[in-house]
Write an enzyme that holds these catalytic residues in place. Structure first.
Site, PDB file in Angstrom:
ATOM      1  N   ARG A 128       6.028 -22.840 -12.100  1.00  0.00           N
ATOM      2  CA  ARG A 128       4.520 -22.597 -12.207  1.00  0.00           C
ATOM      3  C   ARG A 128       3.690 -22.340 -11.226  1.00  0.00           C
ATOM      4  NH1 ARG A 128       5.116 -26.144 -16.792  1.00  0.00           N
ATOM      5  NH2 ARG A 128       6.101 -24.862 -18.570  1.00  0.00           N
ATOM      6  N   LYS A 150      -2.545 -10.137  -4.024  1.00  0.00           N
ATOM      7  CA  LYS A 150      -1.926  -9.494  -4.857  1.00  0.00           C
ATOM      8  C   LYS A 150      -0.477  -9.656  -4.814  1.00  0.00           C
ATOM      9  CE  LYS A 150      -5.276  -5.932  -6.205  1.00  0.00           C
ATOM     10  NZ  LYS A 150      -5.527  -4.499  -6.171  1.00  0.00           N
ATOM     11  N   GLU A 192      -3.133   2.653   5.793  1.00  0.00           N
ATOM     12  CA  GLU A 192      -4.095   1.709   5.432  1.00  0.00           C
ATOM     13  C   GLU A 192      -5.295   1.179   6.024  1.00  0.00           C
ATOM     14  OE1 GLU A 192      -3.753   0.920   2.077  1.00  0.00           O
ATOM     15  OE2 GLU A 192      -1.753   0.690   1.290  1.00  0.00           O
ATOM     16  N   LYS A 234     -11.029  -6.448   4.464  1.00  0.00           N
ATOM     17  CA  LYS A 234     -10.296  -6.885   3.449  1.00  0.00           C
ATOM     18  C   LYS A 234     -10.820  -8.307   2.788  1.00  0.00           C
ATOM     19  CE  LYS A 234      -6.415  -6.862   0.590  1.00  0.00           C
ATOM     20  NZ  LYS A 234      -5.012  -6.294   0.048  1.00  0.00           N
ATOM     21  N   GLU A 244     -10.452  -8.250  -8.709  1.00  0.00           N
ATOM     22  CA  GLU A 244     -10.740  -7.146  -9.199  1.00  0.00           C
ATOM     23  C   GLU A 244     -11.484  -6.628 -10.305  1.00  0.00           C
ATOM     24  OE1 GLU A 244      -7.787  -4.273  -7.548  1.00  0.00           O
ATOM     25  OE2 GLU A 244      -8.235  -3.051  -9.019  1.00  0.00           O
ATOM     26  N   ARG A 248     -13.265  -4.734  -5.871  1.00  0.00           N
ATOM     27  CA  ARG A 248     -12.117  -4.946  -5.108  1.00  0.00           C
ATOM     28  C   ARG A 248     -11.044  -3.581  -5.187  1.00  0.00           C
ATOM     29  NH1 ARG A 248      -7.327  -9.390  -4.218  1.00  0.00           N
ATOM     30  NH2 ARG A 248      -5.773  -8.298  -3.253  1.00  0.00           N
ATOM     31  N   ASN A 252      -8.277   0.471  -3.305  1.00  0.00           N
ATOM     32  CA  ASN A 252      -7.354   1.408  -3.760  1.00  0.00           C
ATOM     33  C   ASN A 252      -7.591   2.979  -3.514  1.00  0.00           C
ATOM     34  OD1 ASN A 252      -5.104  -0.152  -4.551  1.00  0.00           O
ATOM     35  ND2 ASN A 252      -6.062  -0.507  -6.703  1.00  0.00           N
ATOM     36  N   HIS A 255      -4.973   5.518  -3.587  1.00  0.00           N
ATOM     37  CA  HIS A 255      -3.666   4.953  -4.596  1.00  0.00           C
ATOM     38  C   HIS A 255      -3.568   5.420  -5.899  1.00  0.00           C
ATOM     39  CE1 HIS A 255      -4.260   2.255  -1.227  1.00  0.00           C
ATOM     40  NE2 HIS A 255      -3.087   1.484  -1.524  1.00  0.00           N
ATOM     41  N   HIS A 259       0.097   6.375  -5.950  1.00  0.00           N
ATOM     42  CA  HIS A 259       1.197   5.746  -6.915  1.00  0.00           C
ATOM     43  C   HIS A 259       1.825   6.770  -7.709  1.00  0.00           C
ATOM     44  CE1 HIS A 259      -0.957   1.258  -6.713  1.00  0.00           C
ATOM     45  NE2 HIS A 259      -0.230   1.823  -5.623  1.00  0.00           N
ATOM     46  N   HIS A 272       5.102   4.087   0.680  1.00  0.00           N
ATOM     47  CA  HIS A 272       3.896   3.683   0.288  1.00  0.00           C
ATOM     48  C   HIS A 272       2.779   4.255   0.909  1.00  0.00           C
ATOM     49  CE1 HIS A 272       0.813   1.662  -2.048  1.00  0.00           C
ATOM     50  NE2 HIS A 272       0.400   0.989  -0.971  1.00  0.00           N
TER      51      HIS A 272
HETATM   52  P1  NAD Z   1       8.450  -2.348   3.288  1.00  0.00           P
HETATM   53  O1  NAD Z   1       8.162  -3.800   3.101  1.00  0.00           O
HETATM   54  O2  NAD Z   1       9.350  -1.558   2.772  1.00  0.00           O
HETATM   55  O3  NAD Z   1       8.795  -2.173   5.208  1.00  0.00           O
HETATM   56  C1  NAD Z   1       8.868  -1.068   5.600  1.00  0.00           C
HETATM   57  C2  NAD Z   1      10.263  -1.171   6.206  1.00  0.00           C
HETATM   58  O4  NAD Z   1      10.288  -1.526   7.590  1.00  0.00           O
HETATM   59  C3  NAD Z   1      11.503  -1.763   5.696  1.00  0.00           C
HETATM   60  O5  NAD Z   1      12.732  -1.094   5.761  1.00  0.00           O
HETATM   61  C4  NAD Z   1      11.604  -3.145   6.154  1.00  0.00           C
HETATM   62  O6  NAD Z   1      12.726  -3.795   6.155  1.00  0.00           O
HETATM   63  C5  NAD Z   1      11.242  -2.446   7.670  1.00  0.00           C
HETATM   64  N1  NAD Z   1      10.451  -3.524   8.479  1.00  0.00           N
HETATM   65  C6  NAD Z   1       9.828  -4.583   8.252  1.00  0.00           C
HETATM   66  N2  NAD Z   1       9.456  -5.070   9.349  1.00  0.00           N
HETATM   67  C7  NAD Z   1      10.028  -4.651  10.391  1.00  0.00           C
HETATM   68  C8  NAD Z   1      10.050  -4.746  11.862  1.00  0.00           C
HETATM   69  N3  NAD Z   1       9.157  -5.431  12.404  1.00  0.00           N
HETATM   70  N4  NAD Z   1      10.921  -4.053  12.609  1.00  0.00           N
HETATM   71  C9  NAD Z   1      11.560  -3.194  12.147  1.00  0.00           C
HETATM   72  N5  NAD Z   1      11.749  -2.775  10.649  1.00  0.00           N
HETATM   73  C10 NAD Z   1      10.847  -3.552   9.753  1.00  0.00           C
HETATM   74  O7  NAD Z   1       7.017  -1.635   3.335  1.00  0.00           O
HETATM   75  P2  NAD Z   1       5.660  -1.745   3.488  1.00  0.00           P
HETATM   76  O8  NAD Z   1       4.917  -0.632   4.234  1.00  0.00           O
HETATM   77  O9  NAD Z   1       5.516  -3.107   4.746  1.00  0.00           O
HETATM   78  O10 NAD Z   1       4.837  -2.274   2.270  1.00  0.00           O
HETATM   79  C11 NAD Z   1       4.911  -1.433   1.225  1.00  0.00           C
HETATM   80  C12 NAD Z   1       4.754  -2.361  -0.134  1.00  0.00           C
HETATM   81  O11 NAD Z   1       3.521  -3.256  -0.036  1.00  0.00           O
HETATM   82  C13 NAD Z   1       4.865  -1.545  -1.351  1.00  0.00           C
HETATM   83  O12 NAD Z   1       5.451  -1.973  -2.176  1.00  0.00           O
HETATM   84  C14 NAD Z   1       3.170  -1.633  -1.835  1.00  0.00           C
HETATM   85  O13 NAD Z   1       2.976  -1.495  -3.204  1.00  0.00           O
HETATM   86  C15 NAD Z   1       2.927  -3.010  -1.225  1.00  0.00           C
HETATM   87  N6  NAD Z   1       1.398  -3.076  -1.135  1.00  0.00           N
HETATM   88  C16 NAD Z   1       0.970  -4.258  -1.531  1.00  0.00           C
HETATM   89  C17 NAD Z   1      -0.398  -4.549  -1.433  1.00  0.00           C
HETATM   90  C18 NAD Z   1      -0.840  -5.868  -2.002  1.00  0.00           C
HETATM   91  O14 NAD Z   1      -2.044  -5.914  -1.910  1.00  0.00           O
HETATM   92  N7  NAD Z   1      -0.092  -6.744  -2.227  1.00  0.00           N
HETATM   93  C19 NAD Z   1      -1.236  -3.579  -0.633  1.00  0.00           C
HETATM   94  C20 NAD Z   1      -0.695  -2.525  -0.063  1.00  0.00           C
HETATM   95  C21 NAD Z   1       0.568  -2.449  -0.240  1.00  0.00           C
HETATM   96  N1  GLY Z   2      -4.397  -3.055  -1.413  1.00  0.00           N
HETATM   97  C1  GLY Z   2      -5.396  -3.422  -2.688  1.00  0.00           C
HETATM   98  C2  GLY Z   2      -5.958  -4.698  -2.938  1.00  0.00           C
HETATM   99  O1  GLY Z   2      -5.361  -5.672  -2.431  1.00  0.00           O
HETATM  100  O2  GLY Z   2      -6.753  -4.850  -3.615  1.00  0.00           O
END
Ligand code: NAD
Ligand code: GLY
Length: 367
Positions: A128, A150, A192, A234, A244, A248, A252, A255, A259, A272
């Site tokens: 939890r 998130k 972003e 942010k 949100e 917030r 997006n 997005h 998405h 992404h």
């Molecule tokens: P990712 O986590 O897939 O990383 C991108 C690639 O880079 C992967 O292959 C990873 O292994 C590699 N990598 C990571 N760090 C590295 C480094 N320092 N050197 C070499 N390779 C490296 O993708 P991302 O773009 O970081 O994240 C995308 C994800 O984030 C999506 O799932 C999206 O939905 C999510 N997201 C979440 C929020 C939130 O608020 N929680 C906001 C935006 C995006």
């Molecule tokens: N990336 C959108 C949010 O964090 O709200």
């Protein structure tokens, strides 16, 4: 608490009452001492990472944590958006349980947004809720996903559909990790970064335009400013609307379309950030058709997105498929799709749009 950072580094506070925390930004933080002090105390820590990031940075993090935790466990997940699912999440729970981790165990998410979102969701659920720390290693994760709490996994029917709001105890952005990022991933992160300009800060948009080449060359000062300013914006938005209720949602921007591109092509086909970049072009065109911004502004931001190495033309999934996918977006209400549009340059809002207009945008922006 005095700043745990050296002069070369920076700190952004995210103000959420008892859930407040710091985002530490700077070079060399993985190997430094201060970022790992003052975290929740526990006998055990679990590093959640993936097969790509582990060989690059896990040893450094493990060494940094060793003075603070008797046991430092590790789970190395498969890499890729297509693995942001139940079965991969279960690997984290399997590790926590098989290692006898208790409810004080601190989870460290070492990687990009995929690892961060999954590790955060695992931390929210395990017994939890256990504390977790984000250690983002992609530009996208440093400027967006690691901040704001998130957490989620994908479902075949929709992106990030299963998740929780759950804030980390700290975010540690070591800018040096960006050196090993593949160019395509750097561009995805810039999507972003660019997003924050048109929705919240025109001066930042001007700065990004003036510095896009320096960012593409990964000049340290440019990257440091981009990460800090993005996190400040942010933090401000999340501080005002953590869950949100309204504001917030502006984060997006791009997005809703993005998405749909990700889910429509199959997760992992487009990154992404690529989908968000292209989605912003579509959202700009929608804002223009709604009479909120002029064509010159839409073109200006679209040109910047292109200069960041991002796609500006969407895949031809067909309007019906886009609409179907967008109807299950989390912002949709009673089946009506709601979009983040620009009310004017530097200010965004969420609203519906006539379906015919959305079809025109899709016709204009896909091929
Ligand atoms: P990712 O986590 O897939 O990383 C991108 C690639 O880079 C992967 O292959 C990873 O292994 C590699 N990598 C990571 N760090 C590295 C480094 N320092 N050197 C070499 N390779 C490296 O993708 P991302 O773009 O970081 O994240 C995308 C994800 O984030 C999506 O799932 C999206 O939905 C999510 N997201 C979440 C929020 C939130 O608020 N929680 C906001 C935006 C995006
Ligand atoms: N990336 C959108 C949010 O964090 O709200």
């Amino acid at each position: 608490m005095p700043s745990p950072l050296s002069d070369a580094s920076q700190q952004v506070r995210i103000a959420l009452g008892e859930r407040s925390y710091d985002i530490l930004i700077g070079p060399g933080l993985l190997a430094a001492t201060a970022p790992w002090q003052g975290l929740p105390r526990s006998a055990a820590a679990l590093i959640v990472t993936n097969v790509t990031v582990a060989p690059l940075y896990a040893a450094r993090l493990r060494a940094a944590l060793a003075p603070h935790y008797r046991q430092v466990h590790e789970v190395v997940l498969p890499d890729g958006e297509e693995h942001k699912d139940w079965s991969t999440l279960n690997q984290v729970f399997d590790t926590l349980l098989s290692r006898g981790c208790d409810r004080k165990t601190v989870v460290f998410a070492l990687g990009g947004g995929v690892v961060g979102d999954m590790a955060g969701f695992a931390a929210a659920c395990y017994m939890r809720g256990v504390p977790y720390v984000q250690v983002p290693t992609t530009l996208l994760a440093q400027v967006d996903s690691s901040v704001g709490g998130k957490t989620a996994i994908n479902h075949p029917h929709g992106k990030n559909m299963i998740g929780a709001f759950y804030q980390p105890a700290r975010v540690v952005c070591d800018l040096d990790t960006l050196a090993t990022l593949p160019p395509r991933e750097l561009s995805a992160g810039l999507a972003e970064v660019i997003k924050y300009g048109p929705i919240a800060d025109m001066a930042f948009l001007d700065w990004i335009e003036a510095n896009i080449d320096a960012l593409m060359r990964r000049e340290p000062l440019a990257l440091a400013h981009a990460v800090r300013r993005s996190c400040e914006i942010k933090a401000d938005v999340v501080g005002k609307d953590e869950r949100e209720a309204n504001l917030r949602a502006i984060l997006n921007f791009g997005h809703t379309f993005g998405h749909a591109i990700e889910a429509g092509l199959g997760y992992g086909e487009w990154l992404h950030g690529e989908a968000v970049g292209c989605g912003m072009v579509m959202a700009l065109q929608l804002s223009r058709r709604l009479g909120l911004v002029d064509a010159a502004f839409a073109q200006r931001v679209s040109a910047l997105i292109a200069r960041a190495g991002l796609p500006v033309v969407g895949p031809a999934l067909g309007a019906e498929r886009y609409l179907e996918l967008m109807r299950i977006d989390k912002k949709a209400e009673g089946g009506e799709i709601r979009f983040v549009v620009l009310e004017k340059p530097g200010q965004a809002a969420v609203r519906g749009a006539p379906e015919e207009m959305v079809r025109q945008v899709l016709a204009d922006c896909t091929r």
